[in-house]
Write a protein that holds these residues in place. Structure first.
Motif, PDB file in Angstrom:
ATOM      1  N   ILE A 230       0.870  -1.173   0.000  1.00  0.00           N
ATOM      2  CA  ILE A 230       0.000   0.000   0.000  1.00  0.00           C
ATOM      3  C   ILE A 230       0.905   1.219   0.000  1.00  0.00           C
ATOM      4  O   ILE A 230       1.722   1.383   0.897  1.00  0.00           O
ATOM      5  N   ASP A 231       0.769   2.040  -1.023  1.00  0.00           N
ATOM      6  CA  ASP A 231       1.635   3.212  -1.069  1.00  0.00           C
ATOM      7  C   ASP A 231       1.242   4.208   0.013  1.00  0.00           C
ATOM      8  O   ASP A 231       0.189   4.112   0.634  1.00  0.00           O
ATOM      9  N   SER A 232       2.122   5.143   0.271  1.00  0.00           N
ATOM     10  CA  SER A 232       1.917   6.066   1.389  1.00  0.00           C
ATOM     11  C   SER A 232       0.673   6.939   1.207  1.00  0.00           C
ATOM     12  O   SER A 232       0.048   7.327   2.192  1.00  0.00           O
ATOM     13  N   GLU A 233       0.285   7.230  -0.017  1.00  0.00           N
ATOM     14  CA  GLU A 233      -0.923   8.034  -0.230  1.00  0.00           C
ATOM     15  C   GLU A 233      -2.163   7.283   0.267  1.00  0.00           C
ATOM     16  O   GLU A 233      -3.015   7.848   0.951  1.00  0.00           O
ATOM     17  N   TRP A 234      -2.254   5.979  -0.042  1.00  0.00           N
ATOM     18  CA  TRP A 234      -3.376   5.176   0.438  1.00  0.00           C
ATOM     19  C   TRP A 234      -3.337   5.070   1.960  1.00  0.00           C
ATOM     20  O   TRP A 234      -4.374   5.118   2.624  1.00  0.00           O
ATOM     21  N   MET A 235      -2.143   4.916   2.511  1.00  0.00           N
ATOM     22  CA  MET A 235      -2.016   4.842   3.962  1.00  0.00           C
ATOM     23  C   MET A 235      -2.488   6.141   4.605  1.00  0.00           C
ATOM     24  O   MET A 235      -3.156   6.126   5.634  1.00  0.00           O
TER      25      MET A 235
ATOM     26  N   GLY B 225     -13.025   9.236  12.392  1.00  0.00           N
ATOM     27  CA  GLY B 225     -14.025   8.455  13.120  1.00  0.00           C
ATOM     28  C   GLY B 225     -14.864   7.519  12.273  1.00  0.00           C
ATOM     29  O   GLY B 225     -15.883   7.016  12.741  1.00  0.00           O
ATOM     30  N   ILE B 226     -14.466   7.280  11.042  1.00  0.00           N
ATOM     31  CA  ILE B 226     -15.226   6.345  10.198  1.00  0.00           C
ATOM     32  C   ILE B 226     -14.970   4.923  10.703  1.00  0.00           C
ATOM     33  O   ILE B 226     -13.838   4.469  10.710  1.00  0.00           O
ATOM     34  N   PRO B 227     -16.012   4.226  11.131  1.00  0.00           N
ATOM     35  CA  PRO B 227     -15.808   2.856  11.621  1.00  0.00           C
ATOM     36  C   PRO B 227     -15.449   1.895  10.478  1.00  0.00           C
ATOM     37  O   PRO B 227     -15.823   2.113   9.324  1.00  0.00           O
ATOM     38  N   LYS B 228     -14.724   0.840  10.822  1.00  0.00           N
ATOM     39  CA  LYS B 228     -14.335  -0.166   9.817  1.00  0.00           C
ATOM     40  C   LYS B 228     -15.558  -0.700   9.089  1.00  0.00           C
ATOM     41  O   LYS B 228     -15.512  -0.921   7.885  1.00  0.00           O
TER      42      LYS B 228
ATOM     43  N   GLN C  40      -5.531   6.511   7.162  1.00  0.00           N
ATOM     44  CA  GLN C  40      -5.304   7.145   8.467  1.00  0.00           C
ATOM     45  C   GLN C  40      -6.273   8.310   8.668  1.00  0.00           C
ATOM     46  O   GLN C  40      -6.796   8.504   9.760  1.00  0.00           O
ATOM     47  N   GLU C  41      -6.540   9.048   7.606  1.00  0.00           N
ATOM     48  CA  GLU C  41      -7.479  10.168   7.691  1.00  0.00           C
ATOM     49  C   GLU C  41      -8.887   9.658   7.999  1.00  0.00           C
ATOM     50  O   GLU C  41      -9.611  10.250   8.802  1.00  0.00           O
ATOM     51  N   ALA C  42      -9.272   8.545   7.377  1.00  0.00           N
ATOM     52  CA  ALA C  42     -10.583   7.955   7.661  1.00  0.00           C
ATOM     53  C   ALA C  42     -10.671   7.531   9.122  1.00  0.00           C
ATOM     54  O   ALA C  42     -11.677   7.779   9.795  1.00  0.00           O
ATOM     55  N   ILE C  43      -9.617   6.922   9.622  1.00  0.00           N
ATOM     56  CA  ILE C  43      -9.583   6.495  11.022  1.00  0.00           C
ATOM     57  C   ILE C  43      -9.676   7.704  11.942  1.00  0.00           C
ATOM     58  O   ILE C  43     -10.476   7.715  12.888  1.00  0.00           O
TER      59      ILE C  43
END
Length: 107
Positions: free
Chosen positions: A73-78, A88-91, A82-85
């Motif tokens: 996973i490239d750093s942009e996807w990471m 507060g977006i739940p899994k 991380q931004e989604a986490i």
């Protein structure tokens, strides 16, 4: 050996030492000392934090074999994840979105 595997994973993910340290919540100098072989026996807690960044397990980091090639996973996807986490977006919501997109593409 463990330091070499961590460095290899970090570079495969296009991640700087600083970025890994921030994501794992470990001092950059400590990770650097692991990678350089100065710290050859990090705690399991440290390994679990590092492994979590790479979406693997501490056990995989400790294996003598090369880590099985996985889709990195490239750093942009990471960063997006991380931004989604952080927002507060739940899994479960993210998984529903992915399933919906799969369904939509199948039509």
């Amino acid at each position: 050996m463990i330091g070499e595997r961590i460095k290899k994973l970090r570079l495969q993910h296009g991640m700087s030492l600083t970025e890994l340290a921030e994501r794992a919540g470990i001092a950059k100098s400590y990770i650097s000392s692991i990678e350089r072989g100065l710290q050859s026996n990090p705690s399991i807690q440290v390994l679990e934090k590092i492994a979590g960044v790479f979406n693997t397990t501490a056990e995989n980091l400790l294996k003598e074999d090369d880590i099985a090639p996985t889709k990195t996973i490239d750093s942009e996807w990471m960063n997006i994840l991380q931004e989604a986490i952080n927002s507060g977006i739940p899994k479960e919501e993210l998984m529903k979105f992915i399933e919906f997109n799969k369904y939509k593409q199948g039509k």
